[in-house]
Design a protein around this motif. Structure first.
Motif, PDB file in Angstrom:
ATOM      1  N   ARG A   1      38.356  98.016-104.630  1.00 13.81           N
ATOM      2  CA  ARG A   1      38.768  96.642-104.367  1.00 13.81           C
ATOM      3  C   ARG A   1      37.601  95.698-104.651  1.00 13.81           C
ATOM      4  NH1 ARG A   1      43.406  95.354-101.544  1.00 13.81           N
ATOM      5  NH2 ARG A   1      42.731  93.252-102.105  1.00 13.81           N
ATOM      6  N   HIS A   2      37.437  95.353-105.926  1.00 10.96           N
ATOM      7  CA  HIS A   2      36.312  94.511-106.328  1.00 10.96           C
ATOM      8  C   HIS A   2      36.411  93.105-105.727  1.00 10.96           C
ATOM      9  CE1 HIS A   2      34.891  97.596-109.010  1.00 10.96           C
ATOM     10  NE2 HIS A   2      36.080  97.662-109.604  1.00 10.96           N
ATOM     11  N   ASP A   3      37.645  92.663-105.428  1.00  8.74           N
ATOM     12  CA  ASP A   3      37.786  91.344-104.821  1.00  8.74           C
ATOM     13  C   ASP A   3      37.178  91.322-103.424  1.00  8.74           C
ATOM     14  OD1 ASP A   3      39.711  93.111-103.928  1.00  8.74           O
ATOM     15  OD2 ASP A   3      41.353  91.666-103.958  1.00  8.74           O
ATOM     16  N   MET A   4      37.405  92.407-102.670  1.00  9.04           N
ATOM     17  CA  MET A   4      36.847  92.487-101.321  1.00  9.04           C
ATOM     18  C   MET A   4      35.329  92.679-101.347  1.00  9.04           C
ATOM     19  SD  MET A   4      39.199  92.080 -98.974  1.00  9.04           S
ATOM     20  CE  MET A   4      39.366  90.632-100.035  1.00  9.04           C
ATOM     21  N   ILE A   5      34.856  93.462-102.306  1.00  9.45           N
ATOM     22  CA  ILE A   5      33.412  93.660-102.458  1.00  9.45           C
ATOM     23  C   ILE A   5      32.748  92.330-102.804  1.00  9.45           C
ATOM     24  CG2 ILE A   5      31.639  94.791-103.853  1.00  9.45           C
ATOM     25  CD1 ILE A   5      33.567  97.163-104.136  1.00  9.45           C
ATOM     26  N   ALA A   6      33.434  91.523-103.629  1.00  8.41           N
ATOM     27  CA  ALA A   6      32.899  90.217-104.000  1.00  8.41           C
ATOM     28  C   ALA A   6      32.781  89.305-102.783  1.00  8.41           C
ATOM     29  CB  ALA A   6      33.792  89.571-105.055  1.00  8.41           C
ATOM     30  N   VAL A   7      33.829  89.279-101.945  1.00  7.03           N
ATOM     31  CA  VAL A   7      33.797  88.455-100.726  1.00  7.03           C
ATOM     32  C   VAL A   7      32.680  88.907 -99.807  1.00  7.03           C
ATOM     33  CG1 VAL A   7      35.065  87.829 -98.630  1.00  7.03           C
ATOM     34  CG2 VAL A   7      36.246  87.866-100.832  1.00  7.03           C
ATOM     35  N   LEU A   8      32.531  90.217 -99.656  1.00  3.52           N
ATOM     36  CA  LEU A   8      31.481  90.761 -98.793  1.00  3.52           C
ATOM     37  C   LEU A   8      30.099  90.337 -99.273  1.00  3.52           C
ATOM     38  CD1 LEU A   8      30.683  92.599 -96.426  1.00  3.52           C
ATOM     39  CD2 LEU A   8      30.704  94.534 -98.024  1.00  3.52           C
ATOM     40  N   GLY A   9      29.883  90.389-100.583  1.00  3.67           N
ATOM     41  CA  GLY A   9      28.586  90.009-101.126  1.00  3.67           C
ATOM     42  C   GLY A   9      28.269  88.541-100.906  1.00  3.67           C
ATOM     43  N   GLU A  10      29.296  87.692-101.016  1.00  3.88           N
ATOM     44  CA  GLU A  10      29.077  86.257-100.865  1.00  3.88           C
ATOM     45  C   GLU A  10      28.825  85.849 -99.422  1.00  3.88           C
ATOM     46  OE1 GLU A  10      32.280  84.124-102.784  1.00  3.88           O
ATOM     47  OE2 GLU A  10      32.319  85.623-104.392  1.00  3.88           O
ATOM     48  N   THR A  11      29.427  86.555 -98.482  1.00  3.28           N
ATOM     49  CA  THR A  11      29.313  86.162 -97.076  1.00  3.28           C
ATOM     50  C   THR A  11      28.150  86.829 -96.351  1.00  3.28           C
ATOM     51  OG1 THR A  11      30.932  87.885 -96.490  1.00  3.28           O
ATOM     52  CG2 THR A  11      31.772  85.643 -96.844  1.00  3.28           C
ATOM     53  N   THR A  12      27.538  87.840 -96.972  1.00  2.00           N
ATOM     54  CA  THR A  12      26.435  88.539 -96.298  1.00  2.00           C
ATOM     55  C   THR A  12      25.133  88.514 -97.086  1.00  2.00           C
ATOM     56  OG1 THR A  12      26.987  90.689 -97.315  1.00  2.00           O
ATOM     57  CG2 THR A  12      28.060  90.149 -95.209  1.00  2.00           C
ATOM     58  N   GLY A  13      25.152  87.974 -98.307  1.00  2.00           N
ATOM     59  CA  GLY A  13      23.998  88.140 -99.185  1.00  2.00           C
ATOM     60  C   GLY A  13      23.158  86.911 -99.451  1.00  2.00           C
ATOM     61  N   VAL A  14      23.210  85.913 -98.568  1.00  2.14           N
ATOM     62  CA  VAL A  14      22.484  84.664 -98.838  1.00  2.14           C
ATOM     63  C   VAL A  14      20.981  84.898 -98.982  1.00  2.14           C
ATOM     64  CG1 VAL A  14      21.875  82.388 -97.931  1.00  2.14           C
ATOM     65  CG2 VAL A  14      24.224  83.208 -97.747  1.00  2.14           C
ATOM     66  N   GLN A  15      20.384  85.661 -98.076  1.00  9.36           N
ATOM     67  CA  GLN A  15      18.942  85.907 -98.141  1.00  9.36           C
ATOM     68  C   GLN A  15      18.563  86.663 -99.406  1.00  9.36           C
ATOM     69  OE1 GLN A  15      16.646  84.568 -96.207  1.00  9.36           O
ATOM     70  NE2 GLN A  15      18.275  83.558 -95.061  1.00  9.36           N
ATOM     71  N   ALA A  16      19.378  87.639 -99.775  1.00  6.18           N
ATOM     72  CA  ALA A  16      19.112  88.398-100.994  1.00  6.18           C
ATOM     73  C   ALA A  16      19.250  87.501-102.224  1.00  6.18           C
ATOM     74  CB  ALA A  16      20.078  89.586-101.098  1.00  6.18           C
ATOM     75  N   LEU A  17      20.219  86.596-102.219  1.00  7.67           N
ATOM     76  CA  LEU A  17      20.395  85.670-103.338  1.00  7.67           C
ATOM     77  C   LEU A  17      19.214  84.710-103.442  1.00  7.67           C
ATOM     78  CD1 LEU A  17      24.205  84.814-103.016  1.00  7.67           C
ATOM     79  CD2 LEU A  17      23.117  86.234-104.774  1.00  7.67           C
ATOM     80  N   ARG A  18      18.679  84.291-102.311  1.00  3.62           N
ATOM     81  CA  ARG A  18      17.496  83.432-102.325  1.00  3.62           C
ATOM     82  C   ARG A  18      16.307  84.163-102.920  1.00  3.62           C
ATOM     83  NH1 ARG A  18      18.298  81.021 -96.210  1.00  3.62           N
ATOM     84  NH2 ARG A  18      19.825  79.381 -96.747  1.00  3.62           N
ATOM     85  N   SER A  19      16.189  85.450-102.580  1.00  2.00           N
ATOM     86  CA  SER A  19      15.106  86.255-103.134  1.00  2.00           C
ATOM     87  C   SER A  19      15.270  86.409-104.640  1.00  2.00           C
ATOM     88  CB  SER A  19      15.084  87.635-102.460  1.00  2.00           C
ATOM     89  OG  SER A  19      14.074  88.455-103.006  1.00  2.00           O
ATOM     90  N   LEU A  20      16.504  86.620-105.094  1.00  2.00           N
ATOM     91  CA  LEU A  20      16.772  86.731-106.529  1.00  2.00           C
ATOM     92  C   LEU A  20      16.422  85.425-107.245  1.00  2.00           C
ATOM     93  CD1 LEU A  20      20.162  88.651-106.933  1.00  2.00           C
ATOM     94  CD2 LEU A  20      17.924  89.322-107.805  1.00  2.00           C
ATOM     95  N   ARG A  21      16.805  84.306-106.640  1.00  2.00           N
ATOM     96  CA  ARG A  21      16.492  83.015-107.250  1.00  2.00           C
ATOM     97  C   ARG A  21      14.983  82.813-107.354  1.00  2.00           C
ATOM     98  NH1 ARG A  21      18.615  77.675-104.332  1.00  2.00           N
ATOM     99  NH2 ARG A  21      17.302  78.543-102.677  1.00  2.00           N
TER     100      ARG A  21
END
Length: 280
Positions: free
Chosen positions: A85-105
């Motif tokens: 369920r890639h749609d659910m995995i996508a939602v999970l990544g967006e709602t839990t990954g803010v700190q990781a996304l900041r690190s990537l940026r």
């Protein structure tokens, strides 16, 4: 209540497709979910002409902390229940990954090529790719092997879900970029799209990005594998982890300018170790 319902509608649509969550909920609450979901079906895009207050980019759905917690919990359950369920995995990544996304940026901002990507914001979509030209490239060229990956696995980059729940416009692009280079990682790592290949790629991405959804897939994905394939992980996972640690930030490469480069040389430049010789 109306704001919460509207914010959760996309996840609700995906969740209700597999399991009914309306049991025990007030009838009016359940009906509201369904009404909002139907209103938002369309093409899933918000107009950029006079956007609603709080809308930061096309497809953006602002959510508060409580809504994100509910989305995280629901998408995590569904992701574990059905790892495809890639749609659910996508939602999970967006709602839990803010700190990781900041690190990537931050990593992208410290790399010349990464800075250019953040400024120009290229997209990996079929409308931007010359797949026929890729197919005519010599074997071993990055573009040729990427086209082969798409053909063999019958996938396209357009199947990737748009980012919706990241409440920062630039971080939303970083999340979209990560999502769109996922298939390129399959190509560079030489991994198919079956569960074994996905688990290996998730281990690599978990080390690279720190995104919780990647770690979740890496840890729980093997539960869906046969005993024979689990044995292959004994060799593949250490290689994926070591490659993830050794590699530069994979989101900092302007892949659109590297289609003619050989896969071998691109792997070396990124820092991906040669993959083990294992039949899938």
């Amino acid at each position: 209540m109306g704001i919460m319902v509207r914010g959760l509608a996309p996840a609700w649509r995906a969740l209700r497709a597999t399991v009914s969550l309306t049991t025990g909920l007030p009838k009016q609450f359940s009906q509201s979910f369904n009404i909002v979901a139907e209103e938002q079906e369309g093409d899933g895009k918000f107009s950029t002409d006079g956007p609603e207050p709080g809308i930061l980019y096309p497809n953006h759905i602002p959510t508060n902390t409580l809504q994100k917690l509910l989305l995280s919990a629901g998408s995590a359950v569904m992701s574990l229940y059905d790892p495809y369920r890639h749609d659910m995995i996508a939602v999970l990544g967006e709602t839990t990954g803010v700190q990781a996304l900041r690190s990537l940026r931050e990593k992208m901002s410290n790399d010349p090529e990464g800075i250019q990507i953040l400024q120009e914001r290229p997209r990996i979509r079929m409308s931007n790719l010359d797949i026929e030209r890729f197919r005519e490239m010599p074997d071993g060229a990055f573009g040729r092997e990427y086209a082969r990956f798409l053909d063999v696995n019958n996938v396209t980059p357009d199947t990737r879900m748009p980012v919706r729940f990241v409440d920062d416009e630039e971080l939303a692009y970083v999340a979209q970029r990560y999502r769109e280079v996922h298939d390129l990682m399959h190509t560079l790592l030489g991994m198919p799209t079956n569960m074994l290949g996905e688990v290996v790629v998730k281990w690599f991405e978990a080390v690279q990005t720190g995104l919780p959804m990647c770690l979740l897939g890496a840890v729980f994905g093997p539960l869906r594998l046969s005993t024979k394939r689990k044995k292959k992980l004994i060799e593949l996972v250490p290689w994926a982890v070591q490659s993830g640690r050794n590699a530069r930030c994979v989101c900092s490469f302007y892949y659109e300018k590297r289609w003619e480069q050989s896969v071998e040389s691109l792997r070396k430049e990124i820092g991906i170790l040669p993959p083990p010789s294992i039949k899938f």
